[in-house]
Design an enzyme around this catalytic site. Sequence first.
Site, PDB file in Angstrom:
ATOM      1  N   ASP A   1      -6.351  -2.587  -6.209  1.00  0.00           N
ATOM      2  CA  ASP A   1      -7.199  -1.575  -5.559  1.00  0.00           C
ATOM      3  C   ASP A   1      -6.760  -0.172  -5.976  1.00  0.00           C
ATOM      4  O   ASP A   1      -6.525   0.712  -5.134  1.00  0.00           O
ATOM      5  CB  ASP A   1      -7.146  -1.729  -4.035  1.00  0.00           C
ATOM      6  CG  ASP A   1      -7.546  -3.128  -3.578  1.00  0.00           C
ATOM      7  OD1 ASP A   1      -8.214  -3.844  -4.353  1.00  0.00           O
ATOM      8  OD2 ASP A   1      -7.179  -3.510  -2.455  1.00  0.00           O
TER       9      ASP A   1
ATOM     10  N   GLN B   1       0.830  -1.205   0.000  1.00  0.00           N
ATOM     11  CA  GLN B   1       0.000   0.000   0.000  1.00  0.00           C
ATOM     12  C   GLN B   1       0.866   1.257   0.000  1.00  0.00           C
ATOM     13  O   GLN B   1       1.676   1.460   0.910  1.00  0.00           O
ATOM     14  CB  GLN B   1      -0.929   0.022   1.218  1.00  0.00           C
ATOM     15  CG  GLN B   1      -1.943  -1.112   1.247  1.00  0.00           C
ATOM     16  CD  GLN B   1      -1.512  -2.237   2.165  1.00  0.00           C
ATOM     17  OE1 GLN B   1      -0.360  -2.671   2.146  1.00  0.00           O
ATOM     18  NE2 GLN B   1      -2.440  -2.703   2.991  1.00  0.00           N
TER      19      GLN B   1
ATOM     20  N   GLN C   1      -0.112  -0.360  -5.814  1.00  0.00           N
ATOM     21  CA  GLN C   1      -1.236  -0.741  -4.950  1.00  0.00           C
ATOM     22  C   GLN C   1      -1.765   0.496  -4.219  1.00  0.00           C
ATOM     23  O   GLN C   1      -0.993   1.269  -3.648  1.00  0.00           O
ATOM     24  CB  GLN C   1      -0.804  -1.795  -3.928  1.00  0.00           C
ATOM     25  CG  GLN C   1      -1.958  -2.289  -3.055  1.00  0.00           C
ATOM     26  CD  GLN C   1      -1.588  -3.487  -2.209  1.00  0.00           C
ATOM     27  OE1 GLN C   1      -0.557  -4.119  -2.405  1.00  0.00           O
ATOM     28  NE2 GLN C   1      -2.445  -3.820  -1.252  1.00  0.00           N
ATOM     29  N   ASP C   2      -3.094   0.680  -4.252  1.00  0.00           N
ATOM     30  CA  ASP C   2      -3.752   1.789  -3.546  1.00  0.00           C
ATOM     31  C   ASP C   2      -3.286   3.152  -4.065  1.00  0.00           C
ATOM     32  O   ASP C   2      -2.932   4.039  -3.283  1.00  0.00           O
ATOM     33  CB  ASP C   2      -3.498   1.690  -2.035  1.00  0.00           C
ATOM     34  CG  ASP C   2      -4.229   0.524  -1.395  1.00  0.00           C
ATOM     35  OD1 ASP C   2      -4.864  -0.248  -2.129  1.00  0.00           O
ATOM     36  OD2 ASP C   2      -4.160   0.389  -0.169  1.00  0.00           O
TER      37      ASP C   2
ATOM     38  N   ARG D   1     -13.492  -5.263  -6.203  1.00  0.00           N
ATOM     39  CA  ARG D   1     -13.772  -6.235  -5.153  1.00  0.00           C
ATOM     40  C   ARG D   1     -14.323  -5.480  -3.936  1.00  0.00           C
ATOM     41  O   ARG D   1     -14.083  -4.280  -3.775  1.00  0.00           O
ATOM     42  CB  ARG D   1     -12.529  -7.044  -4.784  1.00  0.00           C
ATOM     43  CG  ARG D   1     -11.337  -6.227  -4.265  1.00  0.00           C
ATOM     44  CD  ARG D   1     -10.208  -7.139  -3.855  1.00  0.00           C
ATOM     45  NE  ARG D   1      -9.030  -6.414  -3.356  1.00  0.00           N
ATOM     46  CZ  ARG D   1      -8.065  -6.979  -2.653  1.00  0.00           C
ATOM     47  NH1 ARG D   1      -8.121  -8.271  -2.358  1.00  0.00           N
ATOM     48  NH2 ARG D   1      -7.029  -6.260  -2.239  1.00  0.00           N
TER      49      ARG D   1
END
Length: 537
Positions: A375, A331, A353-354, A443
Amino acid sequence: MDKMSIIVLIALLGIGLVHCATTISLCTQTPYPQLCATKISLCARTPNPQLCNALVVTKPLATIYETQFQLRESALQNTLNKAEQVRGLVAAMDVSSFDERAKLAWTDCLELYEDAVNQLNRSLGSTDQHSSQTWLSAAITNQQTCQNGFIDFHLSSHLNSFPDILSDFSKLLSNSLAINKAISPSMATMSSKKTKNRRLLSDGFPEWVSVTDRRLLQSSVGPPTANVVVAQDGSGNYKTISEAVAASRSGSKRFVIHVKAGVYKENVQIKGSMNNLMLVGDGIGATIVTGSKNVHDGSTTFGSATFSISGYGFIARGMTFVNSAGPQKYQAVALRSSSDHSVFYSCSFVGYQDTLYVDTQRQFYRDCDIYGTIDIVFGNAVAMFQNCNFYVRKPLGNQQNVITAQGRTDPNQNTGIIVHNSRVTAASDLRPVQGSVKTYLGRPWQKYARTVFMKSSLDNLIAPAGWSQWIGNFALSTLYFGEYMNTGPGAGTGGRVKWPGYHVITSATEVGKFSVGNFLAGGSWIPATGVPFTSGV
């Protein structure tokens, strides 16, 4: 003391729970039985009716609508009192036994509970139902985000050190949200009475948007007249963005910072007291803000953002925001927005990620580029992406790509991620290997996750199933994932998941709920930014 007062007192003291039907029957013994029953019936629609019943008063106002609004105000005031108590208790916690990571998570909590108090204060007395629902949704999300900081570091046991009243506060927040939603017709009536004398000016702006702001925000050639200029070569007022932000004037008038082309290696924070700021860069790829904070190296997800905004009414144009930590650091947020009525026009967000944390409140993204892997866009804001490009990058060898992870925790929150008239395709590093990497539209990060892709182009990197699980069967019947009239080789819905919460939307009425005009109430505020938008689907 009459019987109704005794019932209320018992509920307030927590001595016992009174069944809703029994309480309604006792309303017949009050001077205003119909109005009493109306309020008790409203309490029955909340997640925690016994707490709501304790707020029922015996001296109602003149009309049913006003009585419901009075109950809403009582619920909000009670919740605000609890929030202020929680804020004080969290600030007074003894964290001497916490390690550095746990202290970072606790520091995030201090900011988040302070913001929760602010959101409740804004909601009190407001007759704008959409705004109140947004602010209350943000307060609920803040409590969850506080917990997430400890979860990031696998330190969930530290949450046992927090005050026990957090559970009551959470229940009161959910009740306030449910009541606010339930009385929306009455709030709309009251709001229309207050605003009936407002008029629109000839250019479509309401009269309270100043002439200066309208000219400034409608400017389409070059950067608008700036209050200050940031330039690394010393030709401006400041050499860093952080210095310019610190020197900015927060207020009702727009404060414009022109950030000249260059790579600015800094972590920028625009706090809740800094309102109506506008950053104008020299274009995507020209004005770049970059940092590398990440969870792997000791930041919370919330605290890892290269650029974070809490102040109201933030606008960015022609900027690139980067987190360069790389996929191996997990993250690592490029930008986090917790800014209500924030707008990003012709901006780029680059990470793995993120990448983009759409944390809370109303956010609008137009003509933007978003790069990432897992994500890529996540959070629990009321977030709309219109005419944007999603570039999916190559993840680590054991990973799959997921474009969205929405975090709605309460079914009454008005939050979600909506992607409209946009494009999803592989970035240059993924194209050669995209056949070996599964890519999903989203998701469910939380139980009531809500994400819709509509009228967008989906390239062939999207897996036939379309959507991915979080863990097992979690949220599959409570989420809302939807697709409407998408095109491209990845848009076929024949092989999509069969979850109860997944929808192939065919109704114009249903998809209309997710338009800029309805979902964001965008027609009331986006025009004042000067950013083009499509109100309907």
